[in-house]
Design an enzyme around this catalytic site. Structure first.
Site, PDB file in Angstrom:
ATOM      1  N   LYS A  77       0.791  -1.339   0.007  1.00  0.00           N
ATOM      2  CA  LYS A  77      -0.034  -0.055  -0.055  1.00  0.00           C
ATOM      3  C   LYS A  77       0.807   1.126  -0.449  1.00  0.00           C
ATOM      4  O   LYS A  77       2.060   1.173   0.615  1.00  0.00           O
ATOM      5  CB  LYS A  77      -0.749  -0.412   1.183  1.00  0.00           C
ATOM      6  CG  LYS A  77      -1.586   0.853   1.324  1.00  0.00           C
ATOM      7  CD  LYS A  77      -2.766   0.785   2.250  1.00  0.00           C
ATOM      8  CE  LYS A  77      -4.354   2.079   2.721  1.00  0.00           C
ATOM      9  NZ  LYS A  77      -4.863   1.675   3.521  1.00  0.00           N
ATOM     10  N   SER A 154      -9.359   1.806   3.065  1.00  0.00           N
ATOM     11  CA  SER A 154      -8.735   2.799   1.503  1.00  0.00           C
ATOM     12  C   SER A 154      -7.277   1.639   1.356  1.00  0.00           C
ATOM     13  O   SER A 154      -7.276   2.206   0.554  1.00  0.00           O
ATOM     14  CB  SER A 154      -7.991   3.560   3.115  1.00  0.00           C
ATOM     15  OG  SER A 154      -7.488   2.670   3.855  1.00  0.00           O
ATOM     16  N   SER A 178      -9.561  -1.296   7.361  1.00  0.00           N
ATOM     17  CA  SER A 178      -8.926  -0.394   5.568  1.00  0.00           C
ATOM     18  C   SER A 178      -8.010  -1.964   4.695  1.00  0.00           C
ATOM     19  O   SER A 178      -8.184  -1.736   3.720  1.00  0.00           O
ATOM     20  CB  SER A 178      -7.957   0.201   5.337  1.00  0.00           C
ATOM     21  OG  SER A 178      -9.124   1.409   5.455  1.00  0.00           O
TER      22      SER A 178
HETATM   23  N1  GLN Z   1     -13.331   4.506   7.160  1.00  0.00           N
HETATM   24  C1  GLN Z   1     -12.366   4.705   7.916  1.00  0.00           C
HETATM   25  C2  GLN Z   1     -12.241   5.518   7.723  1.00  0.00           C
HETATM   26  O1  GLN Z   1     -12.133   6.925   7.157  1.00  0.00           O
HETATM   27  C3  GLN Z   1     -11.027   3.532   8.123  1.00  0.00           C
HETATM   28  C4  GLN Z   1      -9.475   3.836   7.888  1.00  0.00           C
HETATM   29  C5  GLN Z   1      -8.774   3.202   7.123  1.00  0.00           C
HETATM   30  O2  GLN Z   1      -8.880   2.109   8.160  1.00  0.00           O
HETATM   31  N2  GLN Z   1      -7.572   3.572   7.101  1.00  0.00           N
HETATM   32  O3  GLN Z   1     -11.224   6.137   9.132  1.00  0.00           O
END
Ligand code: GLN
Length: 483
Positions: A77, A154, A178
């Site tokens: 990532k 994400s 994410s």
């Molecule tokens: N959707 C969650 C957020 O926006 C989790 C994102 C993540 O785990 N990086 O914070």
């Protein structure tokens, strides 16, 4: 049925498969699929990595020892640092365009030390803030099962890279789901281990008390192999656990006790296809002699506001370092230092990131700190205590990963609250530092993947992976791949 990662590695190490040929196949696939899916944001040029693969094949031919992940094509990532002339680390943000990390993250260094071949960086929501990969400054990524739908986020690019056969495994990051939610949307297994078991050294910080690197791969058994390599104590991360990553555990499902919170079966919040997938796993577990008890968990109703208050507060503090001086892009409209800060941040950050910095600054501001951040921290501690008590009675919590299967582009982007609610079932694990896994459950009638989640007590990582591996003997969905 395709081979497990362990079998593939065995074939490479025995010389039956050439790492060079494996890599060429993966790059062919990337050329064919990536223009549409946009799973990779940046790639190591094929010829450069082929040299590494040939060198590995030569070592194998000479009978020299090679690493545990010899020849395994892995995607990383875009927020996990790699020191490489061909890869800038952008976190999906314009602000970091062209930024080259001066060092490897621990996770990447460990992959390389075991001869994995890192293909490139996968697309993500800007600074990992989101659940659809639509907020990347480098274009959206598409779901390999249905190009009109999001791959989740994400770590959307990471999940799409594995689902579409453009990598055998991926590293993602999980602050509030994410790794698991995109795994659920793309039909792969996504494992977020116990907080501190994979070093955060070289992971760009979002919410430091929640952030965790995780692994995506077709099966739990595959995740275990990668987890063992990247996990374990790291003196460079003060929150890292003292022990090495736990070795694989074989688990007998009979006698295991699962708690299925009744809120996870509520049709007002959770889509019927998702409930059906959870119920199918429940039935499989029971058929294997496990018990599943339904119970109302009152603390689940508070977790979204608690998570977002804490995540925004930590993000607003962490993102203060992106000032146009130290990293990435620099903009200047006037001639003052202040104008460097403000124009860089104004032009560099996207809307969602700005919203979170402002809200996070607000909940930490004097006068409001106790009311918001202080209160959220108290409730977080309460939730952690309640969860710990629950794990005296149960081995795992069973439930959905996401309230719905993959949604369509634009469906939630205009409504931040709708996007935040996607995390309803995933943030508990981050708030309590617990391990959690998304495993592919029964797909919808139209063939979209649906993930099912297990959450376990802290440091039950190997037992969780072993339990999932045992369960996956009875569930075949993880062998399905999109056309
Ligand atoms: N959707 C969650 C957020 O926006 C989790 C994102 C993540 O785990 N990086 O914070």
């Amino acid at each position: 049925m395709s081979e497990s990662l362990a079998e593939k590695i065995r074939k490479i190490r025995s010389g039956e498969w050439k790492a060079e040929a494996v890599l060429n196949e993966v790059y062919d696939r990337i050329e064919q699929k990536n223009p549409e899916l946009n799973a990779y944001r940046a790639l190591i040029p094929r010829e450069r990595l082929l040299e590494q693969a040939r060198a590995l094949d030569a070592r194998i031919a000479r009978g020299e020892p090679v690493g545990k992940l010899a020849g395994v094509p892995v995607s990383v990532k875009d927020c996990i640092c790699i020191e490489d002339p061909d890869l800038d680390i952008t976190c999906g943000s314009k602000l970091l365009e062209g930024y080259h990390s001066p060092y490897h993250s621990t996770a990447v260094a460990r992959l390389k030390a075991e001869d994995a071949l890192i293909i490139g960086l996968t697309n993500m929501d800007e600074f990992a803030m989101g659940g659809s990969t639509e907020s990347s400054a480098y274009g959206l990524s598409r779901n390999p099962w249905d190009a009109e739908r999001v791959p989740g986020g994400s770590s959307g690019g990471a999940a799409a890279s594995v689902a579409a056969g453009m990598a055998w495994a991926a590293l993602g990051s999980d602050t509030g789901g994410s790794v698991r939610q995109p795994a659920s949307f793309c039909g792969v297994t996504g494992f977020k281990p116990t907080y501190g078991t994979i070093s955060r050294y070289g992971l760009v910080a979002y919410g430091s008390s929640l952030d965790q690197i995780g692994v995506l791969a077709p099966s739990a058994e595959d995740c275990q192999l990668v987890y063992e390599v990247v996990g374990g104590h790291d003196p460079r991360d003060s929150t890292s656990v003292p022990e090495p990553a736990a070795p694989a555990e074989s688990v007998d499902l009979s006698g295991l006790r699962f708690c299925l919170p009744t809120q996870y079966l509520n049709q007002d919040a959770i889509a019927p296809e998702v409930i059906a997938a959870v119920e199918e796993v429940e039935a499989t577990l029971k058929a294997q002699g496990a018990t599943v008890e339904h119970r109302y968990l009152e603390f689940l109703d508070t977790i979204i506001p608690v998570y977002y208050t804490i995540a925004f507060a930590e993000a607003s503090s962490n993102l203060g370092r992106f000032d146009g001086i130290r990293y990435g892009v620099r903009k200047q409209q006037g001639d003052s230092l202040r104008s460097v800060y403000t124009s860089t941040r104004e032009e560099g950050f996207g809307a969602e990131v700005k919203r979170r910095i402002m809200l996070g600054t607000f909940v930490l501001s004097s006068g409001y700190y106790d009311q918001y951040y202080g209160r959220a921290t108290q409730v977080r501690n309460y939730i952690a205590a309640q969860t710990q008590q629950l794990f005296e009675e149960f081995d795992f919590i069973l439930g959905p990963v996401s309230p719905t299967p993959a949604f369509r582009f634009g469906e939630k982007m205009e409504d931040p609250l709708a996007m935040y609610l996607v995390d309803l079932c995933s943030v508990l694990a981050n708030l309590t530092k617990a391990p959690a896994i998304s495993l592919p459950g029964k797909p919808t009638d139209s063939g979209l993947p649906v993930g099912v989640q297990l959450i376990g007590p802290r440091l039950s990582d190997a037992k969780m992976l072993g339990t999932t591996a045992a369960l996956q003997q009875h569930l075949t969905y993880f062998h399905h791949r999109p056309a």
